[in-house]
Design a protein around this motif. Structure first.
Motif, mmCIF file in Angstrom:
data_model
loop_
_atom_site.group_PDB
_atom_site.id
_atom_site.type_symbol
_atom_site.label_atom_id
_atom_site.label_comp_id
_atom_site.label_asym_id
_atom_site.label_seq_id
_atom_site.Cartn_x
_atom_site.Cartn_y
_atom_site.Cartn_z
ATOM 1 N N GLU A 22 112.976 40.011 84.827
ATOM 2 C CA GLU A 22 112.757 39.888 86.281
ATOM 3 C C GLU A 22 112.745 41.104 87.062
ATOM 4 O O GLU A 22 112.041 41.288 87.920
ATOM 5 N N VAL A 25 109.075 42.498 86.848
ATOM 6 C CA VAL A 25 108.030 41.754 87.565
ATOM 7 C C VAL A 25 108.215 42.036 88.896
ATOM 8 O O VAL A 25 107.172 42.539 89.570
ATOM 9 N N GLN A 26 109.441 42.490 89.227
ATOM 10 C CA GLN A 26 109.553 42.968 91.024
ATOM 11 C C GLN A 26 108.952 44.290 90.677
ATOM 12 O O GLN A 26 108.187 44.444 92.000
ATOM 13 N N LYS A 27 109.136 45.120 89.932
ATOM 14 C CA LYS A 27 108.787 46.510 90.286
ATOM 15 C C LYS A 27 106.675 46.079 90.358
ATOM 16 O O LYS A 27 106.507 46.820 90.967
ATOM 17 N N LEU A 28 106.274 45.509 89.150
ATOM 18 C CA LEU A 28 104.946 45.548 89.048
ATOM 19 C C LEU A 28 104.481 44.586 90.312
ATOM 20 O O LEU A 28 103.210 44.938 91.049
ATOM 21 N N GLU A 29 105.247 43.700 90.874
ATOM 22 C CA GLU A 29 104.658 43.054 92.046
ATOM 23 C C GLU A 29 104.658 43.950 93.261
ATOM 24 O O GLU A 29 103.675 43.838 94.279
ATOM 25 N N ARG A 30 105.596 44.946 93.437
ATOM 26 C CA ARG A 30 105.575 45.973 94.453
ATOM 27 C C ARG A 30 104.328 46.687 94.533
ATOM 28 O O ARG A 30 103.879 47.160 95.500
ATOM 29 N N GLY A 31 103.815 47.011 93.317
ATOM 30 C CA GLY A 31 102.765 47.812 92.959
ATOM 31 C C GLY A 31 102.855 49.353 93.411
ATOM 32 O O GLY A 31 101.878 50.041 93.640
ATOM 33 N N ASP A 32 104.208 49.661 93.478
ATOM 34 C CA ASP A 32 104.253 51.269 93.514
ATOM 35 C C ASP A 32 104.605 52.045 92.106
ATOM 36 O O ASP A 32 105.023 52.886 92.395
ATOM 37 N N SER A 38 102.895 51.424 84.673
ATOM 38 C CA SER A 38 102.904 49.876 84.587
ATOM 39 C C SER A 38 102.288 49.459 83.600
ATOM 40 O O SER A 38 102.640 48.127 83.098
ATOM 41 N N TYR A 42 104.450 46.472 81.712
ATOM 42 C CA TYR A 42 103.845 45.154 81.089
ATOM 43 C C TYR A 42 103.865 44.929 79.506
ATOM 44 O O TYR A 42 104.436 43.748 79.278
#
Length: 83
Positions: A22, A25-32, A38, A42
């Motif tokens: 989780e 996923v949060q880190k990757l969704e932020r895109g920063d 990344s 992943y």
């Protein structure tokens, strides 16, 4: 990201793996997150997802359903039908 080495996926409990997944996923969704990180995140996330899936399947195989006798009382157990 911390400098502490990540615990091997195989050593994580289901709850630990899910919590870490989780977070990824949060880190990757932020895109920063930088591209190389990344990709690493992943790959770790995929390993965590597979580990969680394996643990869930093992748990499902152990689950039993209760059979009822003609009198409505518990009459034993049988494997859960998993499809």
């Amino acid at each position: 990201m911390t400098d502490t080495p990540a615990k091997p996926v195989a050593d994580l409990s289901f709850e630990e793996a899910l919590r870490e997944l989780e977070s990824i996923v949060q880190k990757l969704e932020r895109g920063d997150v930088p591209l190389q990180e990344s990709i690493s995140q992943y790959e770790r996330g995929e390993a965590l997802r597979n580990h969680c899936d394996t643990l869930l399947k093992a748990a499902e195989a152990k689950v039993e359903k209760i059979r009822r006798g003609n009198d409505g009382q518990a009459a034993g157990t049988e494997p859960l039908d998993v499809e």
